[in-house]
Write a protein that holds these residues in place. Structure first.
Motif, PDB file in Angstrom:
ATOM      1  N   LEU A  72     -77.326  51.174  57.482  1.00 25.36           N
ATOM      2  CA  LEU A  72     -76.779  50.626  58.720  1.00 25.36           C
ATOM      3  C   LEU A  72     -75.266  50.582  58.563  1.00 25.36           C
ATOM      4  CD1 LEU A  72     -77.498  49.439  61.487  1.00 25.36           C
ATOM      5  CD2 LEU A  72     -77.494  47.176  60.424  1.00 25.36           C
ATOM      6  N   LEU A  73     -74.570  51.311  59.404  1.00 22.22           N
ATOM      7  CA  LEU A  73     -73.133  51.518  59.256  1.00 22.22           C
ATOM      8  C   LEU A  73     -72.370  50.840  60.382  1.00 22.22           C
ATOM      9  CD1 LEU A  73     -73.282  55.362  58.607  1.00 22.22           C
ATOM     10  CD2 LEU A  73     -73.594  53.517  56.939  1.00 22.22           C
ATOM     11  N   PHE A  74     -71.191  50.331  60.072  1.00 27.86           N
ATOM     12  CA  PHE A  74     -70.292  49.778  61.087  1.00 27.86           C
ATOM     13  C   PHE A  74     -69.305  50.872  61.474  1.00 27.86           C
ATOM     14  CE2 PHE A  74     -66.093  47.631  61.816  1.00 27.86           C
ATOM     15  CZ  PHE A  74     -66.378  47.189  63.099  1.00 27.86           C
ATOM     16  N   LEU A  75     -69.401  51.363  62.709  1.00 26.37           N
ATOM     17  CA  LEU A  75     -68.552  52.464  63.153  1.00 26.37           C
ATOM     18  C   LEU A  75     -67.182  52.005  63.612  1.00 26.37           C
ATOM     19  CD1 LEU A  75     -71.078  54.614  65.243  1.00 26.37           C
ATOM     20  CD2 LEU A  75     -70.552  54.739  62.795  1.00 26.37           C
ATOM     21  N   GLY A  76     -67.130  50.868  64.290  1.00 27.13           N
ATOM     22  CA  GLY A  76     -65.896  50.387  64.905  1.00 27.13           C
ATOM     23  C   GLY A  76     -66.259  49.600  66.146  1.00 27.13           C
ATOM     24  N   ARG A  77     -65.448  49.728  67.169  1.00 31.66           N
ATOM     25  CA  ARG A  77     -65.690  48.942  68.384  1.00 31.66           C
ATOM     26  C   ARG A  77     -65.555  49.810  69.627  1.00 31.66           C
ATOM     27  NH1 ARG A  77     -65.694  43.321  67.581  1.00 31.66           N
ATOM     28  NH2 ARG A  77     -65.255  42.769  65.421  1.00 31.66           N
ATOM     29  N   VAL A  78     -66.329  49.430  70.622  1.00 30.45           N
ATOM     30  CA  VAL A  78     -66.171  49.951  71.979  1.00 30.45           C
ATOM     31  C   VAL A  78     -65.690  48.780  72.812  1.00 30.45           C
ATOM     32  CG1 VAL A  78     -67.328  50.907  73.995  1.00 30.45           C
ATOM     33  CG2 VAL A  78     -67.900  51.747  71.715  1.00 30.45           C
ATOM     34  N   GLY A  79     -64.405  48.801  73.163  1.00 28.11           N
ATOM     35  CA  GLY A  79     -63.806  47.596  73.717  1.00 28.11           C
ATOM     36  C   GLY A  79     -63.780  46.535  72.626  1.00 28.11           C
ATOM     37  N   ASP A  80     -64.308  45.361  72.918  1.00 33.36           N
ATOM     38  CA  ASP A  80     -64.400  44.303  71.913  1.00 33.36           C
ATOM     39  C   ASP A  80     -65.776  44.250  71.268  1.00 33.36           C
ATOM     40  OD1 ASP A  80     -61.786  43.444  72.299  1.00 33.36           O
ATOM     41  OD2 ASP A  80     -62.352  42.135  73.974  1.00 33.36           O
ATOM     42  N   ARG A  81     -66.629  45.164  71.611  1.00 32.16           N
ATOM     43  CA  ARG A  81     -68.022  45.139  71.162  1.00 32.16           C
ATOM     44  C   ARG A  81     -68.186  45.951  69.880  1.00 32.16           C
ATOM     45  NH1 ARG A  81     -72.918  47.848  74.731  1.00 32.16           N
ATOM     46  NH2 ARG A  81     -74.686  46.777  73.733  1.00 32.16           N
ATOM     47  N   PRO A  82     -68.633  45.334  68.782  1.00 33.64           N
ATOM     48  CA  PRO A  82     -68.859  46.109  67.560  1.00 33.64           C
ATOM     49  C   PRO A  82     -70.026  47.076  67.753  1.00 33.64           C
ATOM     50  CG  PRO A  82     -69.666  43.872  67.274  1.00 33.64           C
ATOM     51  CD  PRO A  82     -68.966  43.900  68.595  1.00 33.64           C
ATOM     52  N   ALA A 150     -69.721  51.124  50.960  1.00 36.96           N
ATOM     53  CA  ALA A 150     -68.547  50.248  51.069  1.00 36.96           C
ATOM     54  C   ALA A 150     -67.822  50.574  52.372  1.00 36.96           C
ATOM     55  CB  ALA A 150     -67.617  50.458  49.871  1.00 36.96           C
ATOM     56  N   CYS A 151     -66.920  49.691  52.762  1.00 33.71           N
ATOM     57  CA  CYS A 151     -66.086  49.896  53.953  1.00 33.71           C
ATOM     58  C   CYS A 151     -66.914  50.179  55.198  1.00 33.71           C
ATOM     59  CB  CYS A 151     -65.082  51.025  53.728  1.00 33.71           C
ATOM     60  SG  CYS A 151     -63.859  50.632  52.462  1.00 33.71           S
ATOM     61  N   GLY A 152     -68.023  49.468  55.326  1.00 36.00           N
ATOM     62  CA  GLY A 152     -68.852  49.616  56.511  1.00 36.00           C
ATOM     63  C   GLY A 152     -69.576  50.932  56.593  1.00 36.00           C
ATOM     64  N   GLY A 153     -69.457  51.768  55.565  1.00 31.52           N
ATOM     65  CA  GLY A 153     -70.101  53.068  55.563  1.00 31.52           C
ATOM     66  C   GLY A 153     -69.128  54.221  55.531  1.00 31.52           C
ATOM     67  N   PHE A 154     -67.828  53.927  55.536  1.00 30.80           N
ATOM     68  CA  PHE A 154     -66.821  54.979  55.471  1.00 30.80           C
ATOM     69  C   PHE A 154     -66.391  55.274  54.032  1.00 30.80           C
ATOM     70  CE2 PHE A 154     -66.784  54.011  59.884  1.00 30.80           C
ATOM     71  CZ  PHE A 154     -66.339  55.162  60.529  1.00 30.80           C
ATOM     72  N   ARG A 155     -67.171  54.760  53.073  1.00 28.03           N
ATOM     73  CA  ARG A 155     -66.916  55.034  51.671  1.00 28.03           C
ATOM     74  C   ARG A 155     -68.169  54.711  50.883  1.00 28.03           C
ATOM     75  NH1 ARG A 155     -62.432  51.355  49.433  1.00 28.03           N
ATOM     76  NH2 ARG A 155     -64.063  50.324  48.208  1.00 28.03           N
TER      77      ARG A 155
END
Length: 305
Positions: A72-82, A150-155
């Motif tokens: 499960l990766l954290f990509l970033g945000r769309v507006g203020d929505r993660p 690590a880094c939400g999935g970017f590493r």
């Protein structure tokens, strides 16, 4: 005719990349009930039906009907929505395919159909590229030990030798070679019948974009190339490439084809290209669909740009 960039698949994205949030504890899906979620089952994306269309951004609870998405990766945000992305087992596709509120569709078809808004295709490209990378890089290339996200999935980090591993993007040059009022198009045996496209090839280490265009054109078609001009680029998540679209000027017109690479290649006039784009060519010849950067390059030539 025009060369609309907004029809180019995967080139637009709603994603705001919050790299600062990746350096410490990253947001967790469980802590954000308003979060968006992108789900893949193997090579297919799970889409949420929205009236006559669909969206790739699912509600966080959409993942609850299946096994926990891993990774499960954290990509970033769309507006203020993660926004997060996760991979499900291939067999989980039936849990969504049998629900009229969802569609399960392979990513190429999503782009060709325009099944989701154009700006969501970039989100899907990021998610698919990252998930594919994680599926192939569970072990350290330096010492062979298992790595951790690590880094939400970017590493990925190696706890054993402390090596940090980052997702890769493979650059590919794709070029429309022209000579006066004609352009060079070729086809590989794997192409759909009648489809002719631009020549393309991977950029090699230590090579400029311009030299890669010249080398690939000479290797595949035996054709020397002079000036090279950049036109546009396109993320291509199969599994994770960047198509670098160029126009190139041929220094001759004699073709010597590498038959291991090309089934055929030939010169086409602007009139031929217009008929191919309009699907009116008398021999049934076609160009790639509008979502492909080859279409943008060919259409620009047909329009005289």
């Amino acid at each position: 005719m025009t060369t609309p960039l907004d029809r180019l698949g995967f080139a637009q994205s709603l994603l705001v990349r919050h790299s600062a949030e990746r350096t410490g504890p990253t947001p967790a899906l469980a802590d954000h009930p308003d979060a968006g979620l992108l789900l893949f089952t193997g090579e297919t994306a799970v889409l949420r039906r929205t009236g006559e269309g669909a969206s790739a951004i699912l509600a966080a609870e959409a993942g609850a009907r299946a096994p926990e998405p891993l990774p499960l990766l954290f990509l970033g945000r769309v507006g203020d929505r993660p926004v997060f992305a996760g991979a499900l087992p291939v067999e989980a596709a039936t849990l969504y395919a049998e629900d009229p509120g969802y569609r399960v569709l392979d990513l190429r078809s999503v782009a060709v159909e325009g099944a989701v808004p154009a700006a969501e295709l970039g989100l899907l490209a990021t998610a698919k590229s990252l998930l594919s990378w994680h599926a192939r890089h569970g072990f350290c290339a330096n010492c062979g030990s298992p790595t951790v996200i690590a880094c939400g999935g970017f590493r990925r980090d190696c706890p054993s030798c402390r090596t940090e591993h980052f997702p890769r993007t493979d650059p590919v040059v794709i070029m429309l070679v022209t000579r006066g009022d004609h352009c060079l198009l070729g086809r590989q045996a794997r192409f759909l019948p009648g489809v002719y496209s631009c020549l393309a090839g991977f950029l090699e280490p230590g090579e400029t974009i311009e030299d890669a265009v010249r080398r690939e054109t000479f290797e595949e078609a035996g054709l020397p190339v002079g000036a090279v001009h950049y036109r546009a680029s396109q993320p291509w998540p199969f599994p994770s490439s960047l198509m670098i679209g160029c126009e190139a000027e041929a220094l001759g017109d004699e073709l010597i084809l590498d038959r291991d690479e090309l089934e055929d290649a030939r010169w086409f006039s602007r009139a031929d290209v217009r008929l191919m784009l309009d699907r009116r060519h008398p021999d049934g010849l076609l160009t790639p669909p509008p979502m492909a950067i080859a279409n943008l390059l060919v259409r620009g030539f047909a329009d005289g740009f």
